[in-house]
Design an enzyme around this catalytic site. Structure first.
Site, PDB file in Angstrom:
ATOM      1  N   ASP A 138       0.813  -1.207   0.000  1.00 37.91           N
ATOM      2  CA  ASP A 138       0.000   0.000   0.000  1.00 37.91           C
ATOM      3  C   ASP A 138       0.852   1.264   0.000  1.00 37.91           C
ATOM      4  OD1 ASP A 138      -2.218  -1.667   0.151  1.00 37.91           O
ATOM      5  OD2 ASP A 138      -2.289  -1.570   2.348  1.00 37.91           O
ATOM      6  N   LYS A 139       0.233   2.348  -0.433  1.00 40.23           N
ATOM      7  CA  LYS A 139       0.913   3.643  -0.499  1.00 40.23           C
ATOM      8  C   LYS A 139       1.616   3.995   0.814  1.00 40.23           C
ATOM      9  CE  LYS A 139      -0.109   8.579  -0.660  1.00 40.23           C
ATOM     10  NZ  LYS A 139      -1.172   9.615  -0.699  1.00 40.23           N
TER      11      LYS A 139
END
Length: 303
Positions: A138-139
């Protein structure tokens, strides 16, 4: 063009076609599969179908994966933290806050943009927006990712993910005090029916298994190591919430009152896999980022 065939098994019957197909390979997103079905490159028993088709036992699925289109994403010079690189594979330590691959309307500033500037060749199997990307984080999760520099490497690395032979260990800080030292969460993950932007443990979700062990306990938080057996979207974040210990700083799955960390306290610190050419097992570890170490120090001091 790559051709893949699959026969619907007992545990898959009744599931949507797009869900079944996206579950075959960890690097296939459901939106990508839906586009393939709409484009007619997926057939069921020799005829076209729709993404919401309910699979029947024994259905013969044929997928003709189209050759990648020319990449329309620009290379950008970045100071990437490369841990390993050869002619086949690259291992990079992604910082917190960086998106892995571009998306329509957001074609710059991603890890892929940096990778394109760093090396000339990346596997084209995953299409124009995900060159070389075998798996994602994820970011706001930091840590190690393996990247395929050619299609041979990509196919072999993906097969290791399918076979569950890749080692992926994460460090996390969660709300609450986990009473036991070790645990395993075995609960299927799919789209949250109440919030389509989130994932959740659902009956018809994809198989998902997370192992964890406690590293330290504080007043109101626990420091844990999580090891992935599967790699579903937001898996650790969803599983830890499911058992009552959501990640600190997580704006999506955490409690309303959580730490302001700019995202979840989660770091992919250890990555190991069999090299696609030499067939030797190689393993890499990345230290906790500064914000994570500072948070641990604060929690220890408050104990």
């Amino acid at each position: 063009m790559e051709s893949i065939q699959h026969i619907i098994q007992e545990n898959e019957k009744g599931n949507r076609l797009d869900m079944v197909i996206s579950g075959l390979r960890e690097d296939w997103s459901r939106s990508q599969v839906q586009q393939w079905i709409k484009d007619g490159v997926v057939t069921v028993n020799g005829t076209g179908s729709k993404p919401n088709y309910k699979s029947a036992l024994g259905d013969e699925i044929d997928i003709q994966i189209p050759d990648p289109e020319p990449l329309d994403v620009e290379a950008e010079e970045m100071n990437l933290e490369v841990y390993y690189e050869d002619e086949d594979v690259l291992v990079v330590n992604k910082p917190k806050g960086m998106v892995v691959h571009p998306a329509p309307g957001h074609l710059s500033g991603t890890l892929v943009n940096g990778l394109m500037a760093h090396c000339k060749d990346l596997s084209g199997i995953n299409g124009i927006l995900r060159p070389g990307i075998v798996h994602r984080i994820d970011k706001d999760t930091s840590g190690l990712l393996m990247v395929a520099k050619n299609d041979m490497a990509h196919e072999k690395l993906v097969q290791q993910l399918v076979d569950k032979t890749v080692t992926r260990k994460y460090s996390a800080i969660v709300h609450g005090l986990i009473p036991h030292e070790y645990g395993t969460v075995d609960a299927p993950i799919g789209r949250d029916q109440k919030d389509r932007q989130s994932m959740a443990v659902v009956n018809n979700g994809k198989n998902a298994v997370t192992h964890f062990r406690v590293l330290d306990r504080f007043k109101e938080f626990t420091f844990v190591e999580c090891e992935l057996e599967t790699g579903r979207t937001h898996q650790i974040r969803v599983h830890m919430k499911y058992i009552g210990f959501p990640l600190a700083g997580d704006p999506k799955y955490g409690p309303r009152k959580t730490m302001d960390l700019g995202g979840q306290a989660l770091h992919a610190g250890l990555l190991g896999f069999i090299h696609p050419r030499t067939e030797e097992y190689i393993e890499f570890s990345a230290p906790l980022p500064d914000y994570f170490e500072e948070l641990l120090t604060q929690l220890r001091n408050d104990r």
